[in-house]
Write a protein that holds these residues in place. Structure first.
Motif, PDB file in Angstrom:
ATOM      1  N   MET A   1      -2.898  13.161  14.686  1.00 19.18           N
ATOM      2  CA  MET A   1      -1.752  13.756  15.380  1.00 19.18           C
ATOM      3  C   MET A   1      -0.669  14.031  14.627  1.00 19.18           C
ATOM      4  O   MET A   1      -0.314  13.051  13.643  1.00 19.18           O
TER       5      MET A   1
ATOM      6  N   LYS B   1       4.722  10.710  21.474  1.00 20.01           N
ATOM      7  CA  LYS B   1       3.827  10.083  22.364  1.00 20.01           C
ATOM      8  C   LYS B   1       3.717  10.481  23.882  1.00 20.01           C
ATOM      9  O   LYS B   1       4.915  10.901  24.566  1.00 20.01           O
ATOM     10  N   VAL B   2       2.599  11.125  24.339  1.00 20.23           N
ATOM     11  CA  VAL B   2       2.472  11.527  25.779  1.00 20.23           C
ATOM     12  C   VAL B   2       3.239  10.735  26.792  1.00 20.23           C
ATOM     13  O   VAL B   2       3.561  11.016  27.749  1.00 20.23           O
TER      14      VAL B   2
ATOM     15  N   LEU C   1      -6.814  11.731  27.907  1.00 21.09           N
ATOM     16  CA  LEU C   1      -6.234  11.299  26.799  1.00 21.09           C
ATOM     17  C   LEU C   1      -6.818   9.630  26.352  1.00 21.09           C
ATOM     18  O   LEU C   1      -6.773   9.226  25.354  1.00 21.09           O
TER      19      LEU C   1
ATOM     20  N   LYS D   1      -7.697  16.733  22.921  1.00 26.09           N
ATOM     21  CA  LYS D   1      -6.710  15.674  22.966  1.00 26.09           C
ATOM     22  C   LYS D   1      -5.506  16.314  22.375  1.00 26.09           C
ATOM     23  O   LYS D   1      -4.343  16.073  22.728  1.00 26.09           O
ATOM     24  N   TRP D   2      -5.792  16.600  21.275  1.00 28.60           N
ATOM     25  CA  TRP D   2      -4.595  17.139  20.313  1.00 28.60           C
ATOM     26  C   TRP D   2      -3.978  18.506  20.844  1.00 28.60           C
ATOM     27  O   TRP D   2      -2.818  18.412  20.999  1.00 28.60           O
TER      28      TRP D   2
ATOM     29  N   ARG E   1      -2.005  17.295  23.869  1.00 28.15           N
ATOM     30  CA  ARG E   1      -0.735  16.513  23.270  1.00 28.15           C
ATOM     31  C   ARG E   1       0.365  17.676  23.058  1.00 28.15           C
ATOM     32  O   ARG E   1       1.509  17.707  23.491  1.00 28.15           O
TER      33      ARG E   1
END
Length: 85
Positions: free
Chosen positions: A1, A7-8, A36, A47-48, A51
Protein backbone atom coordinates in the motif's frame (compact mmCIF):
# COMPACT_ATOMS: atom_id res chain seq x y z
CA UNK A 1 0.00 0.00 0.00
CA UNK A 2 1.27 3.44 -0.90
CA UNK A 3 2.19 5.86 1.86
CA UNK A 4 0.02 8.51 0.14
CA UNK A 5 -3.18 6.49 0.61
CA UNK A 6 -4.64 7.10 4.08
CA UNK A 7 -6.02 4.28 6.18
CA UNK A 8 -9.52 3.61 4.92
CA UNK A 9 -10.94 3.20 8.38
CA UNK A 10 -9.73 6.67 9.36
CA UNK A 11 -11.26 8.26 6.28
CA UNK A 12 -14.61 6.48 6.49
CA UNK A 13 -15.14 6.61 10.23
CA UNK A 14 -14.14 10.24 10.67
CA UNK A 15 -16.63 12.18 12.81
CA UNK A 16 -16.33 14.96 10.24
CA UNK A 17 -18.12 12.80 7.66
CA UNK A 18 -20.31 10.56 9.84
CA UNK A 19 -23.24 13.00 9.97
CA UNK A 20 -23.29 13.48 6.20
CA UNK A 21 -23.26 9.83 5.09
CA UNK A 22 -26.60 8.66 3.68
CA UNK A 23 -28.12 5.21 4.27
CA UNK A 24 -26.73 4.12 0.90
CA UNK A 25 -23.37 5.49 1.98
CA UNK A 26 -23.47 3.33 5.10
CA UNK A 27 -24.28 0.27 2.99
CA UNK A 28 -21.34 1.09 0.74
CA UNK A 29 -19.17 1.53 3.84
CA UNK A 30 -20.15 -1.94 5.03
CA UNK A 31 -19.34 -3.44 1.62
CA UNK A 32 -15.99 -1.66 1.52
CA UNK A 33 -15.01 -2.81 4.99
CA UNK A 34 -16.05 -6.40 4.28
CA UNK A 35 -13.86 -6.44 1.16
CA UNK A 36 -10.90 -4.93 2.99
CA UNK A 37 -11.25 -7.33 5.92
CA UNK A 38 -11.35 -10.42 3.70
CA UNK A 39 -8.14 -12.38 4.36
CA UNK A 40 -7.90 -13.83 0.85
CA UNK A 41 -4.53 -12.96 -0.76
CA UNK A 42 -6.22 -13.13 -4.18
CA UNK A 43 -7.91 -9.82 -3.41
CA UNK A 44 -4.75 -7.76 -2.91
CA UNK A 45 -5.07 -5.89 -6.23
CA UNK A 46 -8.77 -5.25 -5.63
CA UNK A 47 -8.08 -3.97 -2.12
CA UNK A 48 -5.36 -1.67 -3.41
CA UNK A 49 -7.71 -0.27 -6.08
CA UNK A 50 -10.50 0.12 -3.50
CA UNK A 51 -8.22 2.00 -1.10
CA UNK A 52 -7.30 4.41 -3.89
CA UNK A 53 -10.98 5.01 -4.65
CA UNK A 54 -11.76 5.66 -0.98
CA UNK A 55 -8.87 8.12 -0.79
CA UNK A 56 -10.15 9.88 -3.91
CA UNK A 57 -13.68 10.19 -2.45
CA UNK A 58 -13.29 10.94 1.28
CA UNK A 59 -16.61 11.01 3.09
CA UNK A 60 -18.46 9.53 0.12
CA UNK A 61 -18.23 5.74 0.38
CA UNK A 62 -20.97 5.26 -2.22
CA UNK A 63 -18.90 7.21 -4.77
CA UNK A 64 -15.76 5.34 -3.78
CA UNK A 65 -17.51 1.99 -4.23
CA UNK A 66 -18.96 3.09 -7.57
CA UNK A 67 -15.53 4.18 -8.80
CA UNK A 68 -14.04 0.89 -7.64
CA UNK A 69 -16.74 -1.15 -9.39
CA UNK A 70 -16.28 0.82 -12.61
CA UNK A 71 -12.49 0.40 -12.50
CA UNK A 72 -12.83 -3.31 -11.76
CA UNK A 73 -15.29 -3.70 -14.62
CA UNK A 74 -12.85 -2.03 -17.01
CA UNK A 75 -10.07 -4.38 -15.91
CA UNK A 76 -12.24 -7.49 -16.17
CA UNK A 77 -13.75 -6.49 -19.51
CA UNK A 78 -10.32 -5.59 -20.86
CA UNK A 79 -8.97 -9.01 -19.95
CA UNK A 80 -11.96 -10.89 -21.33
CA UNK A 81 -11.69 -9.11 -24.69
CA UNK A 82 -8.05 -10.12 -25.10
CA UNK A 83 -8.66 -13.85 -24.95
CA UNK A 84 -11.36 -16.33 -25.78
CA UNK A 85 -14.46 -16.15 -23.63
Amino acid sequence: MSATIPKVEAVLSSDLYADRITPIGWQAYEIITSILEDPSPDLDQHKWRLRRCVAAHPGAPERALQAHLMATSEVVNGYSQEGPA
